[in-house]
Design an enzyme around this catalytic site. Structure first.
Site, PDB file in Angstrom:
ATOM      1  CE  LYS A  22     -53.141  35.877 -27.170  1.00  0.00           C
ATOM      2  NZ  LYS A  22     -52.041  35.195 -27.870  1.00  0.00           N
ATOM      3  CB  SER A  23     -58.215  34.885 -27.513  1.00  0.00           C
ATOM      4  OG  SER A  23     -57.018  34.180 -27.708  1.00  0.00           O
ATOM      5  NE  ARG A  27     -61.208  36.039 -31.530  1.00  0.00           N
ATOM      6  CZ  ARG A  27     -60.004  35.487 -31.437  1.00  0.00           C
ATOM      7  NH1 ARG A  27     -59.129  35.932 -30.562  1.00  0.00           N
ATOM      8  NH2 ARG A  27     -59.656  34.480 -32.233  1.00  0.00           N
ATOM      9  N   GLY A  96     -50.038  38.720 -32.485  1.00  0.00           N
ATOM     10  CA  GLY A  96     -50.792  38.195 -33.629  1.00  0.00           C
ATOM     11  C   GLY A  96     -52.242  38.654 -33.595  1.00  0.00           C
ATOM     12  CB  SER A 198     -55.671  27.308 -33.932  1.00  0.00           C
ATOM     13  OG  SER A 198     -54.305  27.033 -34.028  1.00  0.00           O
ATOM     14  CG  ASP A 315     -51.595  29.608 -27.486  1.00  0.00           C
ATOM     15  OD1 ASP A 315     -50.933  29.307 -28.497  1.00  0.00           O
ATOM     16  OD2 ASP A 315     -52.224  30.679 -27.382  1.00  0.00           O
ATOM     17  NE  ARG A 346     -44.895  29.896 -28.433  1.00  0.00           N
ATOM     18  CZ  ARG A 346     -46.073  30.450 -28.142  1.00  0.00           C
ATOM     19  NH1 ARG A 346     -47.198  29.843 -28.460  1.00  0.00           N
ATOM     20  NH2 ARG A 346     -46.124  31.617 -27.524  1.00  0.00           N
TER      21      ARG A 346
HETATM   22  O1  LIG Z   1     -57.014  33.875 -32.345  1.00  0.00           O
HETATM   23  C1  LIG Z   1     -56.403  33.857 -31.287  1.00  0.00           C
HETATM   24  O2  LIG Z   1     -56.732  34.546 -30.298  1.00  0.00           O
HETATM   25  C2  LIG Z   1     -55.228  32.966 -31.177  1.00  0.00           C
HETATM   26  C3  LIG Z   1     -55.083  31.906 -32.044  1.00  0.00           C
HETATM   27  C4  LIG Z   1     -53.961  30.936 -31.950  1.00  0.00           C
HETATM   28  O3  LIG Z   1     -53.073  31.209 -33.010  1.00  0.00           O
HETATM   29  P1  LIG Z   1     -53.056  30.356 -34.387  1.00  0.00           P
HETATM   30  O4  LIG Z   1     -54.401  30.387 -34.972  1.00  0.00           O
HETATM   31  O5  LIG Z   1     -52.031  31.087 -35.190  1.00  0.00           O
HETATM   32  O6  LIG Z   1     -52.623  28.961 -34.019  1.00  0.00           O
HETATM   33  C5  LIG Z   1     -53.207  31.055 -30.625  1.00  0.00           C
HETATM   34  O7  LIG Z   1     -52.002  30.357 -30.714  1.00  0.00           O
HETATM   35  C6  LIG Z   1     -52.947  32.504 -30.265  1.00  0.00           C
HETATM   36  O8  LIG Z   1     -52.256  32.619 -29.053  1.00  0.00           O
HETATM   37  C7  LIG Z   1     -54.253  33.238 -30.092  1.00  0.00           C
HETATM   38  C1  LIG Z   2     -49.179  32.526 -30.174  1.00  0.00           C
HETATM   39  C2  LIG Z   2     -49.446  33.440 -29.265  1.00  0.00           C
HETATM   40  O1  LIG Z   2     -49.742  34.726 -29.519  1.00  0.00           O
HETATM   41  P1  LIG Z   2     -50.186  35.539 -30.830  1.00  0.00           P
HETATM   42  O2  LIG Z   2     -50.275  34.595 -31.989  1.00  0.00           O
HETATM   43  O3  LIG Z   2     -51.530  36.124 -30.495  1.00  0.00           O
HETATM   44  O4  LIG Z   2     -49.144  36.578 -30.990  1.00  0.00           O
HETATM   45  C3  LIG Z   2     -49.430  33.087 -27.823  1.00  0.00           C
HETATM   46  O5  LIG Z   2     -49.813  33.939 -27.000  1.00  0.00           O
HETATM   47  O6  LIG Z   2     -49.056  31.962 -27.460  1.00  0.00           O
END
Ligand SMILES: O=C(O)C1=C[C@@H](OP(=O)(O)O)[C@@H](O)[C@H](O)C1
Ligand SMILES: C=C(OP(=O)(O)O)C(=O)O
Length: 433
Positions: A22-23, A27, A96, A198, A315, A346
């Site tokens: 997903k990340s 991007r 996010g 993170s 995660d 969570r």
């Molecule tokens: O940059 C990213 O792809 C992510 C960063 C993380 O969030 P945080 O930086 O808010 O912890 C993770 O929990 C999220 O699922 C994906």
């Molecule tokens: C925190 C998560 O997602 P995001 O912050 O990208 O919405 C996740 O997928 O666990």
């Protein structure tokens, strides 16, 4: 309310081809849209969060072709920031990785952009990012509560210069700033104030930017220098690695009830910090082997509790919380305050649902301590509309192997998108996960 009933499982063995990360998917889509030239992205994740990014890009006028299985996308780069004459509304769900990077990227262009989402998105902070963008020339109006989406951007380009950003709530704020930085008018020097949570996600960001030809000077994750005048250029074709967070459920299943499970798509060569999840399983007593693009976990004996700071892998750390149901002793997962500002709170959700299956749980402000029950109780688990709550609690099915059913409510979707062949010993039925 959808619900999914998991039959008891006693044994797991097999191989999994992971869906795309997903990340990386979100991007690479954004960078491909900002880049010069055409980019073919393969092994894209087909998920809600990626759909929100794709929908937003389409509304911004980016042209792309998506294959019928939605896993290959040919993106025509715009070669510049996004501009609009008409006010645009972009709905970004609870993603996010769409909300934060787009918030910064849309400040680069000219026009009015309103970013909205699901109700939970309106409880997820964005102030630290907005506070960093304002001195660079962004004009932002919060539409409901100060510091949270929805918001409207009145954009007319971003200046460069020195800026500081707080990193103790989410690394996505820094990611957003970094991804937009090369298109600012002058060099941008970013100072991270205080702790950066993170952290490995910043490596994913820097790696993605580098794939598109942009170099960032990284001084120990505290200061970053991005020279102006660098342009994102399409690498032509780019393949998304498998999703390391999704790998955690299958690898944990092997550690609990293997047999052996090998996941393909993530391995020692992966840029994703969540590959380190397998090291945690090794500390708990599982046998772990890495290849460049795969990870294999086997059960060799009973699992032991661990006491670890898992801030780097928030995660995958959730998967340790349900794996702890099968480990002797008390497991403590530390330094995960930001679990509280993700798809749901969570820490609260995990503590509440683990208690339903009989665990003894201490919910701290930024930690969770789990002592497993002698026998996991069948229960109806609330998933709080959080995909990871559903996926983590699928592991509870191993604990009900000799007792009635565990029911997962509310979020059946993720289980349909990944398939694994789980054998039920001794009859070796095919099961679902
Ligand atoms: O940059 C990213 O792809 C992510 C960063 C993380 O969030 P945080 O930086 O808010 O912890 C993770 O929990 C999220 O699922 C994906
Ligand atoms: C925190 C998560 O997602 P995001 O912050 O990208 O919405 C996740 O997928 O666990």
């Amino acid at each position: 309310m959808d619900s999914l009933t998991l039959n008891p499982l006693a044994f797991v063995n097999g191989e999994v081809q992971l869906p795309g990360s997903k990340s990386l998917s979100n991007r690479l889509l954004l960078l491909a849209a900002l880049a010069e030239g055409e980019t073919r992205i393969t092994n894209l994740l087909d998920s809600d969060d990626v759909k929100h990014m794709l929908n937003a890009l389409a509304l911004l006028g980016v042209q792309y072709e998506l294959s019928t299985d939605r896993r290959t996308c040919l993106v025509q780069g715009t070669g510049g920031p996004f501009n609009t004459d008409q006010a645009l509304d972009l709905f970004l769900g609870n993603a996010g990785t769409a909300m934060r990077p787009l918030c910064a990227a849309l400040c680069l262009g000219h026009g009015e952009f309103t970013l909205t989402g699901e109700p939970r998105m309106y409880e997820r902070p964005i102030r630290d990012l907005v506070d960093a963008l304002i001195p660079l020339g962004a004009e932002v109006t919060y539409l409901k509560e100060e510091g949270f989406p929805p918001l409207t951007l009145h954009s007319r380009g971003l200046k460069g210069g020195h800026v500081s950003i707080r990193g103790n709530i989410s690394s996505q704020f820094l990611t957003a700033l970094l991804m937009s930085a090369p298109m600012a008018e002058e060099d941008l020097i970013i100072q991270v104030d205080g702790e950066l949570v993170s952290k490995p996600y910043i490596d994913i960001t820097l790696h993605s930017m580098q794939l598109f030809g942009v170099i960032v000077e990284n001084d120990n994750y505290q200061r970053f220098v991005i020279k102006a005048g660098q342009r994102y250029r399409s690498p032509g074709e780019v393949m998304v690695e498998g999703d390391a967070s999704s790998a955690s459920y299958f690898l944990a299943a092997a550690a609990i009830a293997g047999g052996t499970v090998r996941v393909y798509g993530v391995g020692s060569d992966s840029v994703q910090g969540d590959k380190a999840f397998a090291d945690v399983l090794a500390k708990m007593g599982a046998d772990v082997t890495y290849g460049p693009t795969w990870i294999e976990v086997s059960k060799t004996g009973p699992l032991q509790a661990v006491d670890l700071d898992l801030n780097a892998i928030p995660d995958a750390a959730m998967t340790i919380a349900t794996t702890a149901l099968f480990a002797s002793g008390t497991t403590c997962i530390r330094n995960v305050y930001n679990w509280r500002v993700k798809e749901t709170d969570r820490l609260y959700a995990m503590a509440t649902e683990l208690r339903k299956v009989g665990a003894e749980v201490v919910e701290g402000d930024d930690f969770i301590e789990i002592t497993p029950p002698k026998q996991i109780r069948p229960a109806s688990i609330d998933t709080y509309d959080d995909h990871r709550m559903a996926m983590c609690f699928s592991l509870a099915a191993f604990g009900t192997a000799l007792s009635p059913l565990t029911t997962l409510a509310a979020h059946a979707k993720p289980f349909q998108s990944i398939s694994i062949c789980l054998d039920r010993s001794p009859s070796a039925d095919k099961a679902n996960a």
